[in-house]
Design an enzyme around this catalytic site. Sequence first.
Site, PDB file in Angstrom:
ATOM      1  N   GLU A 204       0.890  -1.176   0.000  1.00  0.00           N
ATOM      2  CA  GLU A 204       0.000   0.000   0.000  1.00  0.00           C
ATOM      3  C   GLU A 204       0.920   1.214   0.000  1.00  0.00           C
ATOM      4  O   GLU A 204       1.442   1.613   1.045  1.00  0.00           O
ATOM      5  CB  GLU A 204      -0.891  -0.010   1.261  1.00  0.00           C
ATOM      6  CG  GLU A 204      -1.857  -1.179   1.324  1.00  0.00           C
ATOM      7  CD  GLU A 204      -3.086  -0.987   0.430  1.00  0.00           C
ATOM      8  OE1 GLU A 204      -3.342   0.152  -0.003  1.00  0.00           O
ATOM      9  OE2 GLU A 204      -3.775  -1.978   0.156  1.00  0.00           O
ATOM     10  N   CYS A 238      -2.156   9.545   2.570  1.00  0.00           N
ATOM     11  CA  CYS A 238      -1.661   8.932   1.323  1.00  0.00           C
ATOM     12  C   CYS A 238      -2.552   9.269   0.135  1.00  0.00           C
ATOM     13  O   CYS A 238      -2.075   9.372  -0.985  1.00  0.00           O
ATOM     14  CB  CYS A 238      -1.552   7.422   1.481  1.00  0.00           C
ATOM     15  SG  CYS A 238      -3.095   6.660   1.994  1.00  0.00           S
TER      16      CYS A 238
HETATM   17  P1  NAD Z   1       8.095   4.741   5.068  1.00  0.00           P
HETATM   18  O1  NAD Z   1       8.126   3.917   3.828  1.00  0.00           O
HETATM   19  O2  NAD Z   1       9.237   5.631   5.351  1.00  0.00           O
HETATM   20  O3  NAD Z   1       7.923   3.800   6.368  1.00  0.00           O
HETATM   21  C1  NAD Z   1       6.987   2.752   6.453  1.00  0.00           C
HETATM   22  C2  NAD Z   1       7.540   1.660   7.361  1.00  0.00           C
HETATM   23  O4  NAD Z   1       8.756   1.174   6.817  1.00  0.00           O
HETATM   24  C3  NAD Z   1       7.842   2.115   8.783  1.00  0.00           C
HETATM   25  O5  NAD Z   1       7.384   1.106   9.678  1.00  0.00           O
HETATM   26  C4  NAD Z   1       9.342   2.244   8.809  1.00  0.00           C
HETATM   27  O6  NAD Z   1       9.895   1.928  10.060  1.00  0.00           O
HETATM   28  C5  NAD Z   1       9.822   1.250   7.763  1.00  0.00           C
HETATM   29  N1  NAD Z   1      11.023   1.681   7.055  1.00  0.00           N
HETATM   30  C6  NAD Z   1      11.385   2.949   6.731  1.00  0.00           C
HETATM   31  N2  NAD Z   1      12.547   2.950   6.035  1.00  0.00           N
HETATM   32  C7  NAD Z   1      12.922   1.650   5.918  1.00  0.00           C
HETATM   33  C8  NAD Z   1      14.049   0.979   5.302  1.00  0.00           C
HETATM   34  N3  NAD Z   1      15.003   1.665   4.674  1.00  0.00           N
HETATM   35  N4  NAD Z   1      14.104  -0.360   5.387  1.00  0.00           N
HETATM   36  C9  NAD Z   1      13.134  -1.068   6.009  1.00  0.00           C
HETATM   37  N5  NAD Z   1      12.067  -0.490   6.613  1.00  0.00           N
HETATM   38  C10 NAD Z   1      11.961   0.843   6.572  1.00  0.00           C
HETATM   39  O7  NAD Z   1       6.733   5.546   4.991  1.00  0.00           O
HETATM   40  P2  NAD Z   1       6.214   6.663   5.987  1.00  0.00           P
HETATM   41  O8  NAD Z   1       7.079   7.863   5.877  1.00  0.00           O
HETATM   42  O9  NAD Z   1       5.979   6.070   7.332  1.00  0.00           O
HETATM   43  O10 NAD Z   1       4.786   6.964   5.345  1.00  0.00           O
HETATM   44  C11 NAD Z   1       4.621   7.848   4.289  1.00  0.00           C
HETATM   45  C12 NAD Z   1       4.427   7.131   2.974  1.00  0.00           C
HETATM   46  O11 NAD Z   1       3.464   6.105   3.116  1.00  0.00           O
HETATM   47  C13 NAD Z   1       3.861   8.048   1.902  1.00  0.00           C
HETATM   48  O12 NAD Z   1       4.469   7.754   0.676  1.00  0.00           O
HETATM   49  C14 NAD Z   1       2.384   7.691   1.853  1.00  0.00           C
HETATM   50  O13 NAD Z   1       1.757   7.974   0.635  1.00  0.00           O
HETATM   51  C15 NAD Z   1       2.465   6.223   2.132  1.00  0.00           C
HETATM   52  N6  NAD Z   1       1.196   5.743   2.689  1.00  0.00           N
HETATM   53  C16 NAD Z   1       0.448   4.905   1.948  1.00  0.00           C
HETATM   54  C17 NAD Z   1      -0.776   4.477   2.441  1.00  0.00           C
HETATM   55  C18 NAD Z   1      -1.653   3.559   1.653  1.00  0.00           C
HETATM   56  O14 NAD Z   1      -2.582   3.013   2.245  1.00  0.00           O
HETATM   57  N7  NAD Z   1      -1.433   3.348   0.372  1.00  0.00           N
HETATM   58  C19 NAD Z   1      -1.201   4.899   3.690  1.00  0.00           C
HETATM   59  C20 NAD Z   1      -0.384   5.751   4.421  1.00  0.00           C
HETATM   60  C21 NAD Z   1       0.816   6.164   3.918  1.00  0.00           C
END
Ligand code: NAD
Length: 450
Positions: A204, A238
Amino acid sequence: MSIQNLRAAALKSALPVKLRTERLLQLRSVLQEKAEKIGAALEKDLGKCAFESWVSEIGFLRDEIGHFLADIPALVVPQKVATPMTLQPGKSAIHKEPFGVVLVMAPWNYPVQLALSPLIGAIAAGNRVVVKPSELAPNCAVIIEEIITQVFSSDEVLVVQGGVAETQALLKEKFDYIFFTGSTQVGKVVMRAAAEYLTPVTLELGGKSPCLIDKSAPLGQTAKRIAWGKWLNAGQTCVAPDYILVPSAQHDEFVREMQAAITQFYGSDPKLSPDYGRIVNERHFDRLVNLLKDTKPAIGGQHSKTEKFIAPTVITNVSWDHPLMQEEIFGPLLPVIAYDSIDEAIQLIKARPKPLAFYLFSTDSAVQERVLEQVPFGGGCVNDTIVHLANSRLPFGGVGESGMGAYHGALSFDTFSHKKSVFHQTTLVDVPLRYPPYKGKEGLLKFLVG
Ligand code: NAD
């Protein structure tokens, strides 16, 4: 309890159906019991007001549980399907089998909803689950763990806390399914890790979700509906409108209507509004302020680092190669771009990665039909923003760079279940036709199998 123990428990048995219902009932009552504490954590992490916390997090989860409580008994029953004549009198059915151990990784923007909503679906389908909350919403991460340990035993659900290093270590483990919500960039990291064990994934993700305003749209109402969806959670949603395409002839009037909507919603100084949120941390604050460089906002633009506040901001005259149009904004900045024909607008959207959400504002049914047929997107609305998520009968998910797979409501049950095909053969007859030697049977076989 470790992931290995969780796996051993999953190998022994799926979660019994009765237990799934009990746990979901318990979860619903703990959410109610802790509603104030959850609200306080959301306020601390994101400056979320009580109304938003209820509608988009606690209330949303309680609704989601409600669907499953009603639906689980019917969902677990194998689904009978028709059997072709050549296989009769046998019978065919699809059995829904839990994958086993599911990893749920959550982001920070709706930290409680996005950690627990996939958990609800995974439990309803009978899986054991590891939940990894976002480290960037630390108060929510604590309360998520508190809720989970109160409701589930450690051989049902585990919580793993941590940042990038801990998550990367976690991704080295073998899971039977990974459900990831977050950025497209980290989605790729997750998919690479999943490939090691050929683990199926739902991703997602995010992206730039456009609003396309057609000349037939009532501008005042359109501006209000866009403003509501954009500045909910200070734009950190998102599916928030990321940019606006408006006919050149209506551009100025639309901007005036946006100003009116912002003032109506948040007053003349949004910093004082109890209903307007804050940016999650300084890194994201700096990223967003940086995006404002070399722009002259038509509305807003004020910001304060100490308060992690950025006003609802509308930027006009943005070129497609400006950084604002190169990455997902994920904050309260809204570029508005004028276009001359609906076909040009459609092509502009289609030239970019397929968005997670798309919002068309038009009262012209021919335009609605043309645009919906031509523009690919994960999900969206005609004449509104974001509310498609409120219908749990609509699958929620992206396409292309905005994700793969979908969930919500009873559809989550499918997401977290393997569809096991079973054909029950009869023992009462044994048609000799299929057995060799085939000599002399070719004509009849061809007739039967086509
Ligand atoms: P993110 O990808 O930075 O983090 C998501 C998860 O991944 C967190 O639990 C984090 O600890 C982990 N993570 C971060 N960097 C990592 C790495 N290098 N290796 C492994 N794990 C890692 O996302 P965010 O900043 O928490 O959220 C924002 C993003 O999420 C935006 O792009 C938004 O559009 C998207 N989002 C999508 C939905 C959806 O339902 N499609 C919902 C909410 C947010």
